[in-house]
Write a protein that holds these residues in place. Structure first.
Motif, short mmCIF file in Angstrom:
data_model
loop_
_atom_site.label_atom_id
_atom_site.label_comp_id
_atom_site.label_asym_id
_atom_site.label_seq_id
_atom_site.Cartn_x
_atom_site.Cartn_y
_atom_site.Cartn_z
N ARG A 45 10.86 0.48 18.77
CA ARG A 45 10.36 0.46 17.54
C ARG A 45 10.37 -1.23 17.11
N PRO A 46 9.63 -1.80 16.37
CA PRO A 46 9.51 -3.07 15.99
C PRO A 46 10.88 -3.37 15.09
N ASP A 47 12.08 -3.11 15.80
CA ASP A 47 13.18 -3.38 15.05
C ASP A 47 14.00 -4.45 15.27
N LEU A 48 13.43 -5.50 16.37
CA LEU A 48 14.11 -6.61 16.66
C LEU A 48 13.82 -7.80 15.88
N ARG A 49 14.57 -8.40 15.50
CA ARG A 49 14.64 -9.62 14.66
C ARG A 49 14.77 -11.05 15.24
N SER A 50 15.00 -11.26 16.51
CA SER A 50 15.18 -12.50 17.02
C SER A 50 15.17 -12.41 18.66
N SER A 51 14.95 -13.61 19.02
CA SER A 51 15.04 -13.89 20.52
C SER A 51 16.54 -13.18 21.02
N GLU A 52 17.47 -13.70 20.37
CA GLU A 52 18.91 -13.18 20.74
C GLU A 52 18.96 -11.77 20.70
N GLU A 53 18.23 -11.06 19.78
CA GLU A 53 18.34 -9.61 19.88
C GLU A 53 17.52 -9.01 20.95
N ALA A 54 16.26 -9.68 21.13
CA ALA A 54 15.59 -9.26 22.23
C ALA A 54 16.27 -9.17 23.65
N LYS A 55 16.93 -10.47 23.83
CA LYS A 55 17.52 -10.53 25.22
C LYS A 55 18.62 -9.26 25.26
N ALA A 56 19.33 -9.27 24.31
CA ALA A 56 20.48 -8.32 24.23
C ALA A 56 19.96 -6.97 24.44
N TYR A 57 18.78 -6.57 23.69
CA TYR A 57 18.27 -5.28 24.22
C TYR A 57 17.89 -5.10 25.38
N LEU A 58 17.04 -6.09 26.06
CA LEU A 58 16.93 -6.05 27.50
C LEU A 58 17.87 -5.72 28.21
N THR A 59 18.83 -6.52 28.12
CA THR A 59 20.00 -6.75 28.82
C THR A 59 20.60 -5.37 28.94
N LYS A 60 20.90 -4.63 27.58
CA LYS A 60 21.41 -3.35 27.56
C LYS A 60 20.56 -2.43 28.20
N LEU A 61 19.38 -2.31 27.93
CA LEU A 61 18.41 -1.45 28.70
C LEU A 61 18.71 -1.52 30.24
N ALA A 64 22.18 16.66 31.76
CA ALA A 64 22.95 15.90 31.02
C ALA A 64 24.46 16.06 31.35
N ALA A 65 24.78 17.35 31.97
CA ALA A 65 26.03 17.72 32.17
C ALA A 65 26.67 16.65 33.61
N ASP A 66 25.44 16.20 34.26
CA ASP A 66 25.89 15.34 35.45
C ASP A 66 25.82 13.80 35.11
N LEU A 67 25.57 13.25 34.00
CA LEU A 67 25.13 12.17 33.78
C LEU A 67 26.47 11.34 34.14
N PRO A 68 26.55 10.01 34.56
CA PRO A 68 27.67 9.06 34.50
C PRO A 68 28.18 8.51 33.37
N GLU A 69 29.38 7.98 33.15
CA GLU A 69 29.88 7.30 32.06
C GLU A 69 29.02 6.15 31.94
N LEU A 70 28.37 5.95 30.45
CA LEU A 70 27.62 4.76 30.44
C LEU A 70 28.46 3.78 29.80
N PRO A 71 27.59 2.79 29.63
CA PRO A 71 28.35 1.47 29.30
C PRO A 71 29.00 1.51 27.97
N ASP A 72 28.51 2.09 26.95
CA ASP A 72 29.12 2.15 25.51
C ASP A 72 30.40 2.86 25.73
N GLU A 73 30.17 4.04 26.27
CA GLU A 73 31.59 5.01 26.36
C GLU A 73 32.56 4.14 27.26
N LYS A 74 32.16 3.58 28.38
CA LYS A 74 33.11 2.69 29.22
C LYS A 74 33.95 1.84 28.43
#
Length: 505
Positions: free
Chosen positions: A181-197, A315-325
């Motif tokens: 969605r058009p939720d990003l408001r800065s280049s830093e947010e955009a880089k953080a979003y792409l990094t997280k994705l 879903a039951a076979d998904l690994p632990e993802l970054p936020d949970e880890k």
């Protein structure tokens, strides 16, 4: 991209123009190549770096009478990615034909998904920062959809002075287009979003995220507006293949828009390219709308249907993802948010760290010490040597033993770094290296007292100064450590020095 009022204007992210402040509105469409051995609708290979036109089937080349057949593994990977994005999985989706002509698109249309994608709305939590105090800001970015589509080939314009060549190896490769969605408001947010994705798809194993190989690339939509006004006219920057370049492209494009608008001009809705060498965007073509592509359901493909049981098993076979880890590292191991963020940034780094903690004896487990050694020493050495952590000369078990030798007082922290370097260069068992090279820490209090006394006798002026300036005790500690080759415990030395100088706490 739907024009949805998403977030309140953040004063920290406003850009000052000549006539007031502006807000950047950013949305991203990320194309992630699915990790699969064959293409979305054919059995042709997907290996990167193959000779031109080696990985091309009759279907990819659009030979008459050739019909597509869906690759079930690509569907599984798309659903797993949707689950990782905490998104709605649509049990029924439809493949459409997106009609346009390019020399590297033999069919004259791209098989994609339009009104009924396989994955619906989701969200990603990104951390922006750290700021100058080491703090992160958590921002939630909405995902509008994830749909499956086939990639086009590649036109080569620099191989011949008068002709362009076409390589169809990528034609038909399975892509996930992840639309924010058009939720990003800065280049830093955009880089953080792409990094997280990229982190998420790498943890899931659904895409390797190698942007330099083209397996992940971003189309960036940028517009600006006065605070409180409707969204402005957006421009799309196509096929940006670096997180750093995404940030540069956004900053340049936002400044370009502001300059035009403040000069009384209007923004032309268009598609642009980012020139990394010049650090600027340039016009490519006028921006197409959905109706220009004449979407309609592909008559060669039935609707894609699966049941909830299929989704639940994935879903039951998904690994632990970054936020949970990251949360587990903070709560269970006592790490700071900053340290945990670094450790989960790459799955291989997180795996190494966990193996290191697991290798520590239960009574001596020290997550903070392990994190410090990985972040400051190991990652630094790997960076200097241009090595991935998978090829680290020092294994988790060896680094665990180094930490144990420090904690049990066998070696000092300074000697530990020397042992680290020896193992990095030569390999070996830390305990044997310490014993064979006589690197054990001196624990004999008499020997320590003698070393302290020698330094004091040699520096009577410093002794007198220290009686009125207790901070000079640290100078004596440094001199003793130097004189003993860092083989004494600095805490013990500090205690002895304070006793000798009558500076007890």
């Amino acid at each position: 991209m739907s024009l949805i009022e998403a977030r309140q204007a953040d004063p920290k992210r406003l850009i000052a123009g000549a006539t007031g402040e502006w807000e950047i509105i950013i949305g991203m469409e990320v194309h992630a190549q699915i990790s699969s051995r064959s293409k979305l609708f054919s059995g042709a290979a997907t290996d990167f770096g193959a000779e031109p036109n080696d990985n091309v089937s009759l279907i990819d080349a659009a030979m008459p009478g050739m019909l597509p057949a869906i690759n079930a593994e690509c569907v599984r990977q798309a659903v797993r990615t949707g689950l990782g994005l905490r998104a709605k999985i649509n049990l029924t989706s439809v493949f459409d034909r997106k009609n346009y002509f390019y020399p590297d698109l033999p069919q004259g249309y791209q098989i994609s998904q339009f009104r009924q994608p396989v994955v619906g709305e989701g969200k990603i939590l990104v951390s922006v920062g750290p700021d100058n105090k080491g703090r992160f800001e958590e921002v939630e970015i909405g995902i509008e959809r994830l749909h499956l589509e086939q990639d086009a080939g590649k036109s080569l314009h620099d191989q011949h002075p008068t002709m362009s060549f076409v390589d169809l190896n990528r034609a038909g490769v399975a892509l996930m287009e992840i639309v924010s969605r058009p939720d990003l408001r800065s280049s830093e947010e955009a880089k953080a979003y792409l990094t997280k994705l990229r982190m998420i798809v790498r943890y899931l194993g659904t895409c390797d995220g190698n942007m330099d190989e083209g397996s992940m690339r971003a189309d960036v939509n940028v517009s600006v507006r006065r605070v409180g006004e409707p969204f402005g006219t957006r421009c799309e920057i196509k096929n940006v293949n670096s997180i750093r370049f995404v940030g540069q492209a956004i900053d340049y494009e936002a400044r370009r828009h502001i300059a035009i608008l403040e000069d009384g001009g209007t923004i032309a809705q268009e598609t642009r390219l980012f020139d990394a060498a010049k650090g600027e965007t340039r016009s490519m073509r006028s921006k197409e709308e959905a109706h220009d592509y004449r979407y309609f359901p592909d008559p060669d493909l039935l609707p894609l249907k699966f049941d909830q049981e299929f989704v639940d098993k994935l879903a039951a076979d998904l690994p632990e993802l970054p936020d949970e880890k990251k949360k587990r590292f903070i709560e269970a191991l006592g790490l700071s948010a900053y340290d945990a963020s670094i450790l989960v940034s790459e799955k291989a780094v997180a795996d190494y760290f966990e193996a290191l903690v697991a290798a520590q004896p239960d009574v001596e487990k020290d997550g903070k010490a392990a994190a410090n050694w990985v972040i400051n020493d190991l990652l630094g050495a790997l960076n200097r040597s241009a090595l991935p952590i998978e090829k680290s000369p020092i294994k988790p078990e060896q680094l665990s033993e180094i930490i144990r030798l420090i904690k049990t007082g066998v070696i000092s922290g300074k000697i530990a770094k020397d042992v680290f370097e020896i193992i990095w260069q030569e390999g070996g068992d830390p305990q044997k290296i310490v014993a064979q090279r006589g690197l054990e820490q001196v624990t004999d209090n008499a020997a320590i007292e003698k070393a302290v006394e020698n330094i004091m006798r040699a520096n009577p002026d410093k002794v007198e100064q220290a009686k009125t300036k207790p901070g000079l005790a640290g100078w004596f500690v440094g001199q003793v450590m130097k004189a003993t080759g860092d083989k004494v415990n600095p805490q013990t030395v500090n205690i002895v020095i304070k006793q000798k100088l009558n500076l007890e706490d």
